[in-house]
Structure formats: structure tokens, C-alpha cells
Design an enzyme around this catalytic site. Structure first.
Site: not given
Length: 92
Positions: A17, A20-21
Site C-alpha cells: 500500500h 502504491e502511494h
């Protein structure tokens, strides 16, 4: 991308996650944070992403008049700069 939360290392939960950013955190060609968002929105586009358990999905849309620039930006995304302050903050 065939990597999601299930592939996170035991000692780094949330890594998929976090990565992803990282796409919008800058690249060698666009080092300013959020430059990718500015690039896309100024050309009628946007980006979106989400992390699932086995996959991370990235969506980048750009107006067809800027298709060649949009393809170029995808190549630049591969050279994302990992900013130490973000990695340190996310790993705490």
C-alpha cells in the site's frame, strides 16, 4: 501488478500500500511531489490506484490528444523517487 498485501514482508506490513502511494511522490523527470497529478490533470486526465490482497491496480487516464505524453509518463513512473521522510514516517 501481481503484488498486494499478501506479499508484504512480515517485518513490513503495509508495504504494498505504501508503494502504491509512491507513484505520486515524484520521479527523476518530475521530482516535485504531486507533479504526476498536475501533469495528468492539466491534460484532461487523472490517476487512481488501490491495493488488494494479491494485486495492486494502477490506473492512469489522459485525454487522447495527449496519449504520447501519457505513455511517456508511464515510463517515468518506473523511476519513482522514494523520499526518505515518507518511508521513515510510513514504517513507524
Amino acid at each position: 501488478m501481481h503484488a498486494g498485501g499478501f506479499q508484504d514482508p512480515d517485518d513490513f506490513p503495509g508495504m504494498a500500500h505504501m508503494l502504491e502511494h509512491m507513484i505520486s511522490m515524484g520521479s527523476e523527470a518530475y521530482p516535485r511531489e504531486n507533479a504526476l497529478d498536475d501533469f495528468l490533470s492539466s491534460r484532461g486526465g487523472y490517476q487512481n490506484a488501490h491495493t488488494e490482497v494479491e494485486y495492486t491496480i494502477y490506473e492512469i487516464k489522459v485525454h487522447r490528444n495527449h496519449f504520447k505524453e501519457g505513455i511517456f509518463i508511464l515510463v517515468l513512473v518506473q523511476n519513482t523517487l522514494l523520499k526518505n521522510y515518507f518511508v521513515s514516517f510510513s514504517h513507524k
